[in-house]
Design a protein around this motif. Structure first.
Motif, mmCIF file in Angstrom:
data_model
loop_
_atom_site.group_PDB
_atom_site.id
_atom_site.type_symbol
_atom_site.label_atom_id
_atom_site.label_comp_id
_atom_site.label_asym_id
_atom_site.label_seq_id
_atom_site.Cartn_x
_atom_site.Cartn_y
_atom_site.Cartn_z
ATOM 1 N N ALA A 351 -41.574 41.883 19.978
ATOM 2 C CA ALA A 351 -41.493 40.954 21.103
ATOM 3 C C ALA A 351 -42.420 41.364 22.238
ATOM 4 O O ALA A 351 -43.138 40.534 22.811
ATOM 5 C CB ALA A 351 -40.050 40.867 21.599
ATOM 6 N N SER A 352 -42.441 42.649 22.585
ATOM 7 C CA SER A 352 -43.294 43.097 23.686
ATOM 8 C C SER A 352 -44.770 42.995 23.304
ATOM 9 O O SER A 352 -45.614 42.622 24.135
ATOM 10 C CB SER A 352 -42.945 44.531 24.088
ATOM 11 N N ASP A 353 -45.102 43.292 22.057
ATOM 12 C CA ASP A 353 -46.487 43.171 21.593
ATOM 13 C C ASP A 353 -46.947 41.718 21.632
ATOM 14 O O ASP A 353 -48.065 41.414 22.063
ATOM 15 C CB ASP A 353 -46.615 43.731 20.181
ATOM 16 N N LEU A 354 -46.066 40.804 21.207
ATOM 17 C CA LEU A 354 -46.429 39.392 21.197
ATOM 18 C C LEU A 354 -46.619 38.859 22.612
ATOM 19 O O LEU A 354 -47.540 38.067 22.871
ATOM 20 C CB LEU A 354 -45.352 38.596 20.462
ATOM 21 N N LEU A 355 -45.774 39.284 23.552
ATOM 22 C CA LEU A 355 -45.950 38.854 24.936
ATOM 23 C C LEU A 355 -47.303 39.298 25.481
ATOM 24 O O LEU A 355 -48.010 38.536 26.153
ATOM 25 C CB LEU A 355 -44.829 39.436 25.809
ATOM 26 N N THR A 356 -47.676 40.539 25.187
ATOM 27 C CA THR A 356 -48.960 41.055 25.673
ATOM 28 C C THR A 356 -50.120 40.269 25.080
ATOM 29 O O THR A 356 -51.042 39.851 25.796
ATOM 30 C CB THR A 356 -49.092 42.547 25.320
ATOM 31 N N ARG A 357 -50.101 40.050 23.776
ATOM 32 C CA ARG A 357 -51.190 39.330 23.118
ATOM 33 C C ARG A 357 -51.259 37.878 23.570
ATOM 34 O O ARG A 357 -52.348 37.307 23.711
ATOM 35 C CB ARG A 357 -51.005 39.405 21.601
ATOM 36 N N THR A 358 -50.110 37.270 23.815
ATOM 37 C CA THR A 358 -50.091 35.884 24.289
ATOM 38 C C THR A 358 -50.774 35.779 25.652
ATOM 39 O O THR A 358 -51.606 34.889 25.878
ATOM 40 C CB THR A 358 -48.639 35.383 24.381
ATOM 41 N N GLY A 359 -50.443 36.682 26.553
ATOM 42 C CA GLY A 359 -51.072 36.670 27.871
ATOM 43 C C GLY A 359 -52.559 36.947 27.812
ATOM 44 O O GLY A 359 -53.354 36.314 28.524
ATOM 45 N N GLN A 360 -52.953 37.889 26.968
ATOM 46 C CA GLN A 360 -54.370 38.212 26.833
ATOM 47 C C GLN A 360 -55.160 37.014 26.313
ATOM 48 O O GLN A 360 -56.255 36.715 26.800
ATOM 49 C CB GLN A 360 -54.543 39.403 25.897
ATOM 50 N N THR A 361 -54.606 36.313 25.332
ATOM 51 C CA THR A 361 -55.298 35.156 24.777
ATOM 52 C C THR A 361 -55.437 34.054 25.821
ATOM 53 O O THR A 361 -56.505 33.444 25.958
ATOM 54 C CB THR A 361 -54.542 34.622 23.542
ATOM 55 N N ALA A 362 -54.367 33.802 26.577
ATOM 56 C CA ALA A 362 -54.437 32.784 27.627
ATOM 57 C C ALA A 362 -55.471 33.149 28.687
ATOM 58 O O ALA A 362 -56.247 32.295 29.142
ATOM 59 C CB ALA A 362 -53.064 32.612 28.264
ATOM 60 N N ALA A 363 -55.506 34.434 29.084
ATOM 61 C CA ALA A 363 -56.466 34.871 30.098
ATOM 62 C C ALA A 363 -57.903 34.724 29.597
ATOM 63 O O ALA A 363 -58.798 34.318 30.361
ATOM 64 C CB ALA A 363 -56.185 36.315 30.489
ATOM 65 N N GLU A 364 -58.137 35.046 28.331
ATOM 66 C CA GLU A 364 -59.485 34.901 27.772
ATOM 67 C C GLU A 364 -59.912 33.435 27.726
ATOM 68 O O GLU A 364 -61.083 33.119 27.944
ATOM 69 C CB GLU A 364 -59.525 35.503 26.374
ATOM 70 N N LEU A 365 -58.981 32.545 27.449
ATOM 71 C CA LEU A 365 -59.302 31.121 27.422
ATOM 72 C C LEU A 365 -59.670 30.601 28.804
ATOM 73 O O LEU A 365 -60.590 29.794 28.958
ATOM 74 C CB LEU A 365 -58.101 30.331 26.886
ATOM 75 N N MET A 366 -58.971 31.069 29.834
ATOM 76 C CA MET A 366 -59.173 30.532 31.180
ATOM 77 C C MET A 366 -60.293 31.196 31.949
ATOM 78 O O MET A 366 -60.922 30.568 32.792
ATOM 79 C CB MET A 366 -57.861 30.659 31.966
ATOM 80 N N GLY A 367 -60.532 32.465 31.714
ATOM 81 C CA GLY A 367 -61.518 33.153 32.516
ATOM 82 C C GLY A 367 -61.124 33.155 33.977
ATOM 83 O O GLY A 367 -59.991 33.463 34.343
ATOM 84 N N ALA A 368 -62.035 32.742 34.851
ATOM 85 C CA ALA A 368 -61.792 32.786 36.294
ATOM 86 C C ALA A 368 -60.732 31.791 36.745
ATOM 87 O O ALA A 368 -60.199 31.915 37.848
ATOM 88 C CB ALA A 368 -63.092 32.532 37.048
ATOM 89 N N ARG A 369 -60.435 30.793 35.922
ATOM 90 C CA ARG A 369 -59.435 29.794 36.318
ATOM 91 C C ARG A 369 -58.071 30.415 36.609
ATOM 92 O O ARG A 369 -57.263 29.829 37.327
ATOM 93 C CB ARG A 369 -59.259 28.755 35.201
ATOM 94 N N ILE A 370 -57.803 31.567 36.034
ATOM 95 C CA ILE A 370 -56.478 32.170 36.191
ATOM 96 C C ILE A 370 -56.302 32.846 37.548
ATOM 97 O O ILE A 370 -55.204 33.204 37.941
ATOM 98 C CB ILE A 370 -56.227 33.195 35.064
ATOM 99 N N SER A 371 -57.390 33.020 38.286
ATOM 100 C CA SER A 371 -57.342 33.826 39.510
ATOM 101 C C SER A 371 -56.997 33.043 40.763
ATOM 102 O O SER A 371 -56.791 33.630 41.820
ATOM 103 C CB SER A 371 -58.685 34.544 39.719
#
Length: 430
Positions: A351-371
């Protein structure tokens, strides 16, 4: 005396479905609009104002009470411990049927009360404690937090320094032999979810420093409104304050609130933590974003034809499916055997690994949009996930602790060298 036969699973499933239809709305609400999605709740830990948190707790409690009254709480707990005494197959059937309805989203405090503290009191408590407290916890008439971790005893929980001494007016008797009287507790606990709303806390304290550290711990139910208990919120980097510090100064607890024998606290703790690790991978409250959220994000950004993005999405989907299958397998094994074993660490780690990977994937998709919060749907809301996910790698035992448990207790690998097999009082800093 022979036990009455358990009801047929499929006939029982039909009864469950009919009951759920009478108390809940069917799942499958329409897809949210962009306006709603722009404010999607992607927080791993609750970040609600106190009034909103209380309203959510009351919604959860209403459902838990209805479920208890209908006989659907603690399904696999033996009847003599206050449960329904059903099989793992019945529990799985209930979960499947429940997933088709809009169940009120749970909270950390509700989960701790029903799945951890209630189970610990049911398994280790006296008949009086099961009647007075376990039943009230299962029904959420009373709410309970978990007073385990300390500033110097997190991963190494057995190193806790909160002390409890018995004050019964007879100093000639040891804590192990003494009965009755009050216990006086002094110490500090930390990372306590929902302490500000809890009626009781399941606390671990050191009652005998002259034995090895695991052997000198005792468990207690501590009233959170007792004189000497102080709750201080901890502000998280995501903005919320769902965790607390709890300070205990001369807190008097009657012996009737001791859970288990003096010195049995470590056994109580390991059983409770196993329930916690199982609960960490399950439950009906979504914790952060999931694969469907990431897929929706990729579509909204027009990235689903990018071969690298498709590869990341496929990897995330496979890991999500594997975690769900593992949760189901471990839950069935745990339910069939009564207490979850070290295999529960698998669900927590995944569960903790999946949460981390999910956030990383979303951040990579958005780039600067997340800031920055530009109002664009499904963008800035992901900061709640990214800021909360690291904490989930610590809650319920760190990832490193889970790997140790899996290696030593599941795979049978040699244990790590230990230098603390001496009385606690002889350890440095004790």
């Amino acid at each position: 005396m022979s036990q009455p036969p358990r009801p047929d699973v499929e006939a029982w499933r039909t009864q469950v479905r009919q009951w759920l239809a009478g108390v809940l709305e069917p799942a499958g609400a329409p897809e949210p609009t962009d306006e709603v999605r722009a404010h999607a709740d992607l927080a791993v830990f609750h970040n609600l104002p106190e009034d909103d948190e209380r309203l959510l707790l009351e919604r959860c409690r209403a459902y838990q009470r209805a479920r208890f009254d209908a006989g659907y709480q603690a399904l696999t707990l033996p009847k003599d411990k206050g449960g329904a005494g059903l099989s793992a197959a019945h529990a799985a059937a209930f979960a499947q049927e429940e997933s088709a309805f809009e169940v009120p989203p749970s909270t950390e405090l509700i989960s701790v009360t029903v799945r951890l503290v209630a189970m610990a009191v049911s398994l280790f408590g006296t008949a009086e404690q099961r009647s007075e407290y376990a039943r009230a916890f299962l029904r959420t008439d009373l709410l309970a937090c978990q007073l385990f971790s300390e500033p110097g005893a997190g991963s190494d929980l057995a190193a806790l320094r909160t002390r409890a001494r018995q004050d019964d007016g007879d100093t000639s008797r040891s804590s192990e032999a003494a009965g009755g009287g009050d216990w006086v507790i002094d110490g500090q606990k930390v990372w306590t979810s929902g302490a500000q709303f809890a009626d009781y806390g399941l606390l671990l304290a050191r009652t005998d420093p002259d034995v090895v550290k695991q052997a000198g711990i005792t468990a207690f139910l501590v009233p959170m409104d007792a004189p000497g208990v102080e709750v201080r919120p901890i502000r998280q980097m995501s903005g919320g304050a769902s965790f607390n510090e709890v300070f205990l100064s001369g807190v008097r607890v009657p012996d009737r609130l001791r859970v288990g024998r003096p010195g049995q606290g470590w056994e109580v703790a390991t059983a409770t933590l196993a329930f916690e690790r199982t609960a960490s991978g399950t439950g009906n409250r979504r914790k952060g974003g999931n694969f469907d959220d990431v897929l929706a994000l990729a579509r909204s950004l027009g990235r689903t034809q990018d071969p690298l993005v498709r590869q990341r999405l496929a990897d995330l989907y496979v890991r999500s499916a594997l975690r769900a299958a593992t949760v189901d397998r471990v839950a069935r094994a745990s339910a069939g055997g009564g207490r979850p074993g070290p295999e529960a660490s698998l669900t927590k780690l995944m569960a903790s690994d999946l949460l981390t990977r999910t956030g990383q994937t979303a951040a990579e998709l958005m780039g600067a949009r997340i800031s920055a919060d530009t109002g664009e749907p499904d963008t800035f809301a992901w900061t709640q996930h990214l800021l909360g996910a690291p904490g989930y790698r610590l809650a319920g035992g760190t990832d490193q602790i889970q790997r140790n448990l899996i290696g030593e207790r599941v795979l049978g690998l040699p244990g790590e060298p230990r230098t603390d097999r001496v009385p606690f009082s002889e350890l440095p800093g004790s």
